[in-house]
Motif scaffolding. Structure first.
Motif, PDB file in Angstrom:
ATOM      1  N   VAL A 266      54.740  56.341  91.073  1.00 57.61           N
ATOM      2  CA  VAL A 266      55.587  57.074  92.014  1.00 57.61           C
ATOM      3  C   VAL A 266      56.246  56.118  93.005  1.00 57.61           C
ATOM      4  O   VAL A 266      57.423  56.293  93.381  1.00 57.61           O
ATOM      5  CB  VAL A 266      54.763  58.169  92.746  1.00 57.61           C
ATOM      6  CG1 VAL A 266      53.651  57.567  93.581  1.00 57.61           C
ATOM      7  CG2 VAL A 266      55.669  59.024  93.632  1.00 57.61           C
ATOM      8  N   THR A 267      55.530  55.084  93.426  1.00 58.93           N
ATOM      9  CA  THR A 267      56.095  54.112  94.362  1.00 58.93           C
ATOM     10  C   THR A 267      57.118  53.224  93.667  1.00 58.93           C
ATOM     11  O   THR A 267      58.180  52.906  94.232  1.00 58.93           O
ATOM     12  CB  THR A 267      54.979  53.243  94.969  1.00 58.93           C
ATOM     13  OG1 THR A 267      53.952  54.089  95.490  1.00 58.93           O
ATOM     14  CG2 THR A 267      55.519  52.368  96.089  1.00 58.93           C
ATOM     15  N   LYS A 307      50.967  63.608 102.194  1.00 62.73           N
ATOM     16  CA  LYS A 307      51.825  64.683 101.695  1.00 62.73           C
ATOM     17  C   LYS A 307      53.142  64.183 101.092  1.00 62.73           C
ATOM     18  O   LYS A 307      54.002  64.979 100.717  1.00 62.73           O
ATOM     19  CB  LYS A 307      52.128  65.717 102.794  1.00 62.73           C
ATOM     20  CG  LYS A 307      50.919  66.522 103.240  1.00 62.73           C
ATOM     21  CD  LYS A 307      51.335  67.616 104.213  1.00 62.73           C
ATOM     22  CE  LYS A 307      50.134  68.442 104.651  1.00 62.73           C
ATOM     23  NZ  LYS A 307      50.526  69.528 105.589  1.00 62.73           N
ATOM     24  N   ARG A 308      53.284  62.893 101.034  1.00 62.04           N
ATOM     25  CA  ARG A 308      54.446  62.305 100.363  1.00 62.04           C
ATOM     26  C   ARG A 308      54.010  61.712  99.026  1.00 62.04           C
ATOM     27  O   ARG A 308      54.367  62.195  97.961  1.00 62.04           O
ATOM     28  CB  ARG A 308      55.080  61.205 101.229  1.00 62.04           C
ATOM     29  CG  ARG A 308      55.694  61.688 102.524  1.00 62.04           C
ATOM     30  CD  ARG A 308      56.217  60.513 103.346  1.00 62.04           C
ATOM     31  NE  ARG A 308      56.740  60.953 104.627  1.00 62.04           N
ATOM     32  CZ  ARG A 308      57.988  61.338 104.848  1.00 62.04           C
ATOM     33  NH1 ARG A 308      58.848  61.342 103.858  1.00 62.04           N
ATOM     34  NH2 ARG A 308      58.376  61.712 106.055  1.00 62.04           N
ATOM     35  N   ASN A 318      52.621  62.910  91.573  1.00 59.82           N
ATOM     36  CA  ASN A 318      53.515  62.319  90.573  1.00 59.82           C
ATOM     37  C   ASN A 318      54.628  63.303  90.242  1.00 59.82           C
ATOM     38  O   ASN A 318      54.776  63.757  89.110  1.00 59.82           O
ATOM     39  CB  ASN A 318      52.727  61.963  89.301  1.00 59.82           C
ATOM     40  CG  ASN A 318      51.922  60.692  89.461  1.00 59.82           C
ATOM     41  OD1 ASN A 318      52.482  59.654  89.789  1.00 59.82           O
ATOM     42  ND2 ASN A 318      50.620  60.766  89.250  1.00 59.82           N
ATOM     43  N   THR A 319      55.423  63.639  91.231  1.00 57.32           N
ATOM     44  CA  THR A 319      56.532  64.572  91.058  1.00 57.32           C
ATOM     45  C   THR A 319      57.823  63.931  91.544  1.00 57.32           C
ATOM     46  O   THR A 319      57.800  62.921  92.251  1.00 57.32           O
ATOM     47  CB  THR A 319      56.284  65.865  91.853  1.00 57.32           C
ATOM     48  OG1 THR A 319      56.240  65.545  93.256  1.00 57.32           O
ATOM     49  CG2 THR A 319      54.964  66.526  91.445  1.00 57.32           C
ATOM     50  N   LEU A 325      60.327  61.687  98.654  1.00 59.49           N
ATOM     51  CA  LEU A 325      59.679  61.613  99.962  1.00 59.49           C
ATOM     52  C   LEU A 325      59.091  60.221 100.230  1.00 59.49           C
ATOM     53  O   LEU A 325      59.102  59.745 101.364  1.00 59.49           O
ATOM     54  CB  LEU A 325      58.583  62.676 100.062  1.00 59.49           C
ATOM     55  CG  LEU A 325      59.074  64.134 100.132  1.00 59.49           C
ATOM     56  CD1 LEU A 325      57.901  65.098 100.088  1.00 59.49           C
ATOM     57  CD2 LEU A 325      59.908  64.356 101.395  1.00 59.49           C
ATOM     58  N   THR A 326      58.583  59.580  99.202  1.00 57.82           N
ATOM     59  CA  THR A 326      58.070  58.212  99.357  1.00 57.82           C
ATOM     60  C   THR A 326      59.212  57.264  99.685  1.00 57.82           C
ATOM     61  O   THR A 326      59.102  56.401 100.566  1.00 57.82           O
ATOM     62  CB  THR A 326      57.338  57.752  98.083  1.00 57.82           C
ATOM     63  OG1 THR A 326      56.242  58.639  97.814  1.00 57.82           O
ATOM     64  CG2 THR A 326      56.792  56.333  98.237  1.00 57.82           C
TER      65      THR A 326
END
Length: 349
Positions: A266-267, A307-308, A318-319, A325-326
């Motif tokens: 995700v990052t 929450k991010r 993983n959305t 948001l990240t």
């Protein structure tokens, strides 16, 4: 008099049964294989129904790679009378098939359908050939079992390995060059697996880096894209302190993986989104902005990621929303103003 189709063929043996390999002109496929499965219920078919959505993709592959496309053999059963006539008592000869015989595809129906669709746009394909492995049809049950056996043990390669071997996809080519050029990725990217075990010596997969690069370039590829992407990842790598500490043996990979967010898919995708911002705004001093990555606390426990990137229960999100948001959080740390759609996402925090 019985009229017959005659195919030059090679005879082989499997499971004590003869089979025959013939080269068939692509233009004859429509005449040999008659589609009659679509109105037959599954129990009485030897094949799945055609998935029409797959045909345009395969057709496009043929037409866009006219000089380099490649297909494996089709497999088919002959329901009817036929005879193999060898030359000089060997295994090379002629397969004579009764004109009334029916040919049933056991494997390759989508390839066949795509080839026929491609011929409608490029008739020169008619003269090219594809190999067909012919078996004697000995009943529906055997044909159904052949379909199962031919597909049961076919293992699709990982997305990472497919990307590694892809010499057409521009983003795949760029991704491989990033790995070869950026020391951190060169050392810690697995080029074959899509999922890494907790004890893996690698930190990233080629597939995840590919997806991140897709976000950077999107559909705006140019000759300058490769240099930009390489430069972007070099600067990101140089300015994430934890990555450098792992490179210099000051931080264990296990600790980096467990305690920080900078190895998460995700990052990595959030970095891809950030990269696209600089890609679309080349007038900005990217180097000055990315230096501020050094000041970010990448620890999973830092409230920035709550929450991010990290859910309330401590698990990783993983959305697509988590990626946005990240990236938003990173952009804020770099003093980059959020876009309108990014600001809307902030209201859900």
């Amino acid at each position: 008099m019985n009229f017959r189709n005659k195919f030059p063929a090679v005879r082989g043996m499997q499971a004590n049964r003869e089979y025959y390999i013939a080269m068939i002109p692509l233009g004859l496929l429509e005449k040999i294989f008659i589609d009659n499965n679509e109105t037959t219920v599954a129990n009485f078919r030897a094949q799945r129904r055609i998935n029409e959505s797959r045909i345009p993709e395969i057709k496009k592959y043929i037409l866009e790679n006219r000089d380099t496309y490649v297909f494996s053999a089709l497999s088919a059963s002959i329901d009817g009378d036929f005879e193999f006539i060898p030359y000089n008592n060997g295994d090379i000869g002629e397969l004579n098939v009764d004109m009334d015989a029916v040919y049933l595809i056991n494997d390759g129906q989508h390839r066949k359908a795509a080839i026929l669709a491609a011929i409608k746009e490029d008739e020169s394909l008619k003269k090219e050939t594809i190999s067909i492995v012919f078996f004697k049809d000995i009943g529906l049950e055997r044909s159904q079992q052949m379909f199962t056996d031919l597909n049961k043990y076919a293992v699709k390669p990982s997305n990472s390995l497919a990307t590694l071997y892809d010499s057409r996809d521009e983003i795949a080519i760029i991704t491989k060059k990033v790995i070869d050029t950026v020391d951190f990725f060169k050392r810690y990217t697995d080029k074959e697996k899509d999922n890494l075990g907790k004890n893996s010596s690698k930190l990233f997969t080629l597939n995840n880096l590919y997806k991140s690069n897709q976000r950077i370039i999107k559909n705006n590829y140019s000759e300058l894209s490769e240099n930009f992407v390489i430069e972007y990842w070099n600067q990101v790598s140089e300015n994430i302190i934890e990555w450098q500490e792992v490179m210099n043996n000051k931080l264990y990979k296990k600790d980096l993986r467990e305690d920080y967010i900078v190895t998460l898919a995700v990052t990595l995708n959030a970095f891809g989104r950030l990269g696209n911002y600089f890609y679309e705004n080349k007038n900005l001093n990217m180097s000055e902005y990315l230096k501020k990555l050094q000041n970010i606390n990448w620890n999973r426990d830092d409230k920035t990621w709550y929450k991010r990137t990290i859910r309330e229960d401590g698990r990783v999100k993983n959305t697509e929303e988590a990626i946005i948001l990240t990236c938003n959080a990173i952009k804020k740390k770099l003093n980059i103003e959020l876009l309108k759609d990014e600001k809307l996402k902030e209201k859900h925090i």
